[in-house]
Design an enzyme around this catalytic site. Structure first.
Site, mmCIF file in Angstrom:
data_model
loop_
_atom_site.group_PDB
_atom_site.id
_atom_site.type_symbol
_atom_site.label_atom_id
_atom_site.label_comp_id
_atom_site.label_asym_id
_atom_site.label_seq_id
_atom_site.Cartn_x
_atom_site.Cartn_y
_atom_site.Cartn_z
ATOM 1 N N ASP A 160 3.877 4.545 4.111
ATOM 2 C CA ASP A 160 3.799 4.553 5.581
ATOM 3 C C ASP A 160 2.421 4.064 6.034
ATOM 4 O OD1 ASP A 160 6.317 5.918 6.682
ATOM 5 O OD2 ASP A 160 5.663 7.429 5.228
ATOM 6 N N ASP A 176 0.085 3.557 -1.079
ATOM 7 C CA ASP A 176 0.773 4.439 -0.150
ATOM 8 C C ASP A 176 1.813 3.590 0.596
ATOM 9 O OD1 ASP A 176 1.300 6.718 1.429
ATOM 10 O OD2 ASP A 176 -0.105 6.024 2.962
ATOM 11 N N ASP A 202 -3.870 4.626 3.883
ATOM 12 C CA ASP A 202 -4.337 4.585 5.275
ATOM 13 C C ASP A 202 -4.909 5.913 5.751
ATOM 14 O OD1 ASP A 202 -1.799 5.873 5.274
ATOM 15 O OD2 ASP A 202 -1.583 5.443 7.419
#
Lengths: 267, 267
Positions: free
Chosen positions: B11, B9, B211
């Site tokens: 961000d 991922d 996250d």
């Protein structure tokens, strides 16, 4: 026990947009002449109570300000009772919320000072933007209390159109902060109980007429009032039949113009 | 079976805002040098894949466009596979969505013609307004298909800040229309399966590092990949411990800089 007072929702019940619904004004006047008290309670937070007095007056319906409840005014009452007077509030909403909160002594923080807010109050906002969403999120994550005037998904306009209601904006902020707001408008019973008290009535002596099952009918059933669904707004007869028990109306009428015929003169 | 490919991922994993996370770029280079394939999959729909190539390049991370998946590109793939090519789409979103949909032949209808839309595609939109909300609502109620690129509630920025994600805008429209969208980004497995195919790997040979529990970890567990939570973004170690089984990561690392030490050179 017989009915002493009616509480009417406005959007989709008395009018759609700027257009009064056929027979609505006359029906309300007839009920008054028959001795019933008449109150109005809208979850729409966009206008002040004074503006509703004017709007109804423009349709030929006289109305005293003390007979009008709005989710904005209810929020101002709630915050006053909970020690929020003179505290700071960031508003995602329109004139109705801003004026009612200012009037009870709250200090509205504007865009530059949103981080100082003790409360974030949310209602319909036709100038809603991603920037306001972000400021509401930051203020709530920093500790401000999250208050929703209402969660109405939609409201009905002229020509059968519907528009996004305050509940759409509440939902966006709720997702952004990961928790639910304190809800003040219908189906919360807080402000409806106040009207019942003003009417010097028992809840069983109050009839609540509205077009939404999840607000008007639910709050009526919750307090033990007579719930009346009108079919001039959002919910249909089929919606009512498929609804869970707590959202099922006791009466269904095509429009409030049927009510004088159903509720005969008492005295 | 041992890991052949990583899917990261972006961000909160590789960077926050414009700032690369400490050690992230070096860790990814080391994994590549050790023979692992490296892919990136972001639910953020704001940019095109080209723009992500540029953004990563600006941080010193070389990356081929075919190694990048975004929820916007995934939506374009999905619509192409479902016969939407040359159909009309109203977009609540930014350049990433508009460019990817235009590129596959879809016709973007602008504000005046929103009522003609066959599809409404929704993602993060920093210029989101009540007016766009209303147009999306009207188009969907008139029959357009409601497609969400992602439902991420938030995304992490520099300095520990978070901003409202595409999921906030999806929630507002969902309430306005009274029904849920077709979801394309993570945790939908649609696009992640495509990356696994491109990597010529079995899902068990893929490690997915992210996250968010409700997107990255959930999609990894759903396809049977190795789920790795990194603590540089949204979810905390405590969130992971309290999560339902399907959102619990197999590994938790402070940051992706730990990964080269954990995944020794294979060959």
């Amino acid at each position: 026990m017989s009915v002493k007072a009616f509480v009417f929702d406005l959007d989709g019940v008395v009018y759609r947009g700027k257009q009064p619904l056929p027979g609505a004004v006359q029906a309300i006047e007839t009920l008054r002449q028959s001795g019933y008290q008449v109150y109005f309670f809208t979850n729409n937070s966009s206008k002040t109570r004074e503006e509703y007095v004017e709007k109804l007056g423009g349709m030929g319906l006289r109305c005293d300000i003390n007979h009008i409840m709005t989710s904005s005014y209810a929020t101002a009452l709630y915050l006053t009772e909970n020690g929020a007077k003179s505290k700071k509030v960031y508003v995602v909403g329109m004139k109705g919320i801003r004026d009612e909160l200012t009037r009870v002594g709250m200090q509205i923080v504007e865009d530059d000072n949103f981080a100082e807010a003790d409360f974030v109050v949310v209602g319909i906002d036709k100038n809603f933007t991603y920037d306001k969403l972000t400021k509401a999120q930051q203020a709530i994550l920093a500790g401000a209390e999250f208050i929703a005037t209402n969660r109405d998904a939609t409201f009905p306009m002229e020509n059968g159109r519907i528009l996004p209601g305050g509940g759409t904006i509440v939902a966006a902020i709720e997702v952004a902060v990961g928790r639910a707001p304190i809800l003040i408008g219908k189906p919360s019973t807080y402000a409806m109980q106040k009207l019942v008290t003003v009417a010097s009535a028992d809840p069983s002596q109050v009839a609540i007429a509205g077009d939404r099952l999840d607000t008007d009918i639910l709050v009526a059933n919750r307090i033990g009032a007579l719930s009346i669904l009108v079919l001039t707004g959002i919910a249909t007869r089929e919606d009512a039949e498929l609804a869970p028990p707590e959202m099922r109306p006791r009466l269904i009428v095509e429009s409030i113009s049927e009510l004088p015929g159903l509720f005969a003169k008492e005295s």
